[in-house]
Design a protein around this motif. Structure first.
Motif, mmCIF file in Angstrom:
data_model
loop_
_atom_site.group_PDB
_atom_site.id
_atom_site.type_symbol
_atom_site.label_atom_id
_atom_site.label_comp_id
_atom_site.label_asym_id
_atom_site.label_seq_id
_atom_site.Cartn_x
_atom_site.Cartn_y
_atom_site.Cartn_z
ATOM 1 N N TYR A 213 0.829 -1.198 0.000
ATOM 2 C CA TYR A 213 0.000 0.000 0.000
ATOM 3 C C TYR A 213 0.868 1.253 0.000
ATOM 4 C CZ TYR A 213 -3.157 3.713 0.971
ATOM 5 O OH TYR A 213 -3.844 4.904 0.855
ATOM 6 N N GLY A 214 1.865 1.282 0.876
ATOM 7 C CA GLY A 214 2.719 2.468 0.954
ATOM 8 C C GLY A 214 3.364 2.789 -0.379
ATOM 9 N N SER A 215 3.832 1.757 -1.096
ATOM 10 C CA SER A 215 4.506 1.974 -2.380
ATOM 11 C C SER A 215 3.533 2.447 -3.452
ATOM 12 C CB SER A 215 5.190 0.679 -2.829
ATOM 13 O OG SER A 215 6.159 0.267 -1.889
ATOM 14 N N PHE A 216 2.378 1.770 -3.575
ATOM 15 C CA PHE A 216 1.401 2.166 -4.592
ATOM 16 C C PHE A 216 0.881 3.576 -4.323
ATOM 17 C CE2 PHE A 216 0.636 -2.545 -5.273
ATOM 18 C CZ PHE A 216 1.189 -2.557 -6.541
ATOM 19 N N ARG A 217 0.651 3.895 -3.066
ATOM 20 C CA ARG A 217 0.142 5.233 -2.735
ATOM 21 C C ARG A 217 1.208 6.283 -2.997
ATOM 22 N NH1 ARG A 217 -3.759 7.645 0.751
ATOM 23 N NH2 ARG A 217 -3.586 9.884 0.383
ATOM 24 N N PHE A 218 2.454 5.988 -2.627
ATOM 25 C CA PHE A 218 3.547 6.933 -2.842
ATOM 26 C C PHE A 218 3.674 7.265 -4.318
ATOM 27 C CE2 PHE A 218 7.921 8.247 -3.481
ATOM 28 C CZ PHE A 218 8.166 9.073 -2.406
ATOM 29 N N LEU A 219 3.618 6.253 -5.181
ATOM 30 C CA LEU A 219 3.750 6.477 -6.618
ATOM 31 C C LEU A 219 2.550 7.235 -7.184
ATOM 32 C CD1 LEU A 219 5.195 3.009 -7.697
ATOM 33 C CD2 LEU A 219 6.424 5.186 -7.520
ATOM 34 N N ALA A 220 1.352 6.863 -6.747
ATOM 35 C CA ALA A 220 0.145 7.518 -7.269
ATOM 36 C C ALA A 220 0.098 8.991 -6.906
ATOM 37 C CB ALA A 220 -1.101 6.811 -6.736
ATOM 38 N N GLU A 221 0.712 9.344 -5.789
ATOM 39 C CA GLU A 221 0.683 10.744 -5.351
ATOM 40 C C GLU A 221 1.427 11.666 -6.316
ATOM 41 O OE1 GLU A 221 -0.504 12.560 -2.616
ATOM 42 O OE2 GLU A 221 -1.771 10.875 -2.001
ATOM 43 N N PHE A 222 2.336 11.130 -7.121
ATOM 44 C CA PHE A 222 3.016 11.963 -8.114
ATOM 45 C C PHE A 222 2.040 12.449 -9.185
ATOM 46 C CE2 PHE A 222 6.945 9.705 -6.668
ATOM 47 C CZ PHE A 222 7.676 10.837 -6.316
ATOM 48 N N ALA A 223 0.932 11.730 -9.352
ATOM 49 C CA ALA A 223 -0.071 12.125 -10.343
ATOM 50 C C ALA A 223 -1.289 12.780 -9.697
ATOM 51 C CB ALA A 223 -0.525 10.906 -11.146
ATOM 52 N N ARG A 224 -1.349 12.819 -8.375
ATOM 53 C CA ARG A 224 -2.514 13.359 -7.671
ATOM 54 C C ARG A 224 -2.264 14.808 -7.265
ATOM 55 N NH1 ARG A 224 -5.375 10.512 -2.374
ATOM 56 N NH2 ARG A 224 -6.262 12.406 -1.471
ATOM 57 N N GLU A 225 -3.235 15.649 -7.481
ATOM 58 C CA GLU A 225 -3.120 17.061 -7.101
ATOM 59 C C GLU A 225 -3.020 17.180 -5.587
ATOM 60 O OE1 GLU A 225 -3.031 21.236 -7.842
ATOM 61 O OE2 GLU A 225 -2.860 19.516 -9.187
ATOM 62 N N PRO A 226 -1.970 17.853 -5.081
ATOM 63 C CA PRO A 226 -1.855 18.012 -3.628
ATOM 64 C C PRO A 226 -3.032 18.822 -3.073
ATOM 65 C CG PRO A 226 0.192 18.604 -4.742
ATOM 66 C CD PRO A 226 -0.854 18.470 -5.800
ATOM 67 N N ASP A 227 -3.348 18.590 -1.828
ATOM 68 C CA ASP A 227 -4.423 19.348 -1.196
ATOM 69 C C ASP A 227 -4.092 20.835 -1.253
ATOM 70 O OD1 ASP A 227 -6.168 17.152 -0.011
ATOM 71 O OD2 ASP A 227 -4.200 16.615 0.769
ATOM 72 N N ALA A 228 -5.065 21.637 -1.677
ATOM 73 C CA ALA A 228 -4.837 23.066 -1.901
ATOM 74 C C ALA A 228 -4.365 23.771 -0.634
ATOM 75 C CB ALA A 228 -6.112 23.719 -2.425
#
Length: 263
Positions: A213-228
């Protein structure tokens, strides 16, 4: 370039009662835990679980997810805002849940369950871990239906780049909810389900869950807009990435510990 289809967030209207898609996703998550858990009880006798234990642990898990998810959101993402208006913490209908908070809540709930049933805590988490990813997948699908938690700007030529009208800027973005649906949902489920198909050292399945989970989430966050209201933090990483790193480290330590004990 695609445009988000703007689903109606209300799946079903029964008079004054509105049933939202996101609520149905939570329901689907809990139902699949029961179905997969009962299958595992029948086909994986080495776990030592029975249907009554499964029903009981689900009750603990629901409380852990809801309470931990809300408290985690308050503490990790908007502590100053809720400190100024503490009663807003209880306004759960306005949204605001944190996976990492829910995860910690479930960990505590499993510890209480293990104590009550006189079980080893890691034996409980090893049984539960493979049942979790499809529930996470349902949650990410709910995010996509709601058009929330969209991704960062993408090259408009990307075949699946998508405009999310809720973002209000007309920018083509990564549908990061679907990336997370695939990664921390479907792929993590396949990994854990196959790995747990035969007896493993106690703590090993839980360690794989943390790493996965930590790895998949870490990678996906590069494509996810950070919280404003947070943006990117130290080293250009998001809050989700910083919260995922300890999970990966803990998972590696737990897996090595489990393997050494089995030698």
């Amino acid at each position: 370039m695609l445009v988000h289809p703007q689903f109606d967030p209300v799946a079903l209207q029964l008079g004054p009662v509105a049933i939202h898609w996101y609520g149905l996703m939570y329901l689907a998550a809990f139902v699949q835990v029961i179905l997969l858990g009962r299958w595992a009880i029948r086909h994986r006798p080495w776990t030592g679980w029975d249907a009554k234990m499964l029903d009981d642990v689900l009750f603990y898990g629901v409380l852990g997810v809801v309470l931990g998810g809300r408290v985690g959101y308050v503490l990790f993402y908007k502590p100053a805002e809720y400190l100024a208006a503490p009663f807003d913490i209880f306004k759960v209908w306005e949204g605001g849940m944190s996976f990492h908070g829910g995860f910690l809540g479930v960990i505590l709930a499993m510890a209480l369950f293990a104590r009550r049933h006189k079980l080893r805590w890691l034996a409980v988490t090893d049984f539960i871990a493979p049942l979790v990813p499809l529930g996470l997948a349902a949650g990410r699908l709910g995010n996509f239906i709601n058009g929330e938690l969209w991704g960062r700007a993408a090259d408009p030529s990307l075949p699946w780049a998508m405009v999310f009208p809720q973002a209000g800027d007309g920018v083509a973005r990564h549908p990061s909810q679907l990336y997370q649906f695939a990664g921390e949902g479907l792929l993590l489920f396949a990994l854990l389900w196959l790995y747990s198909a035969k007896p493993r050292p106690i703590g090993a399945v839980s360690g794989i869950f943390l790493i996965g989970y930590g790895s998949f989430r870490f990678l996906a966050e590069f494509a996810r807009e950070p919280d404003a209201y947070l943006g990117l933090l130290g080293l250009g990483l998001s809050m989700g990435q910083w919260l995922s790193l300890p999970m990966i480290v803990a998972g590696v330590i737990m897996l090595r510990w489990a393997q050494r004990r089995a030698q």
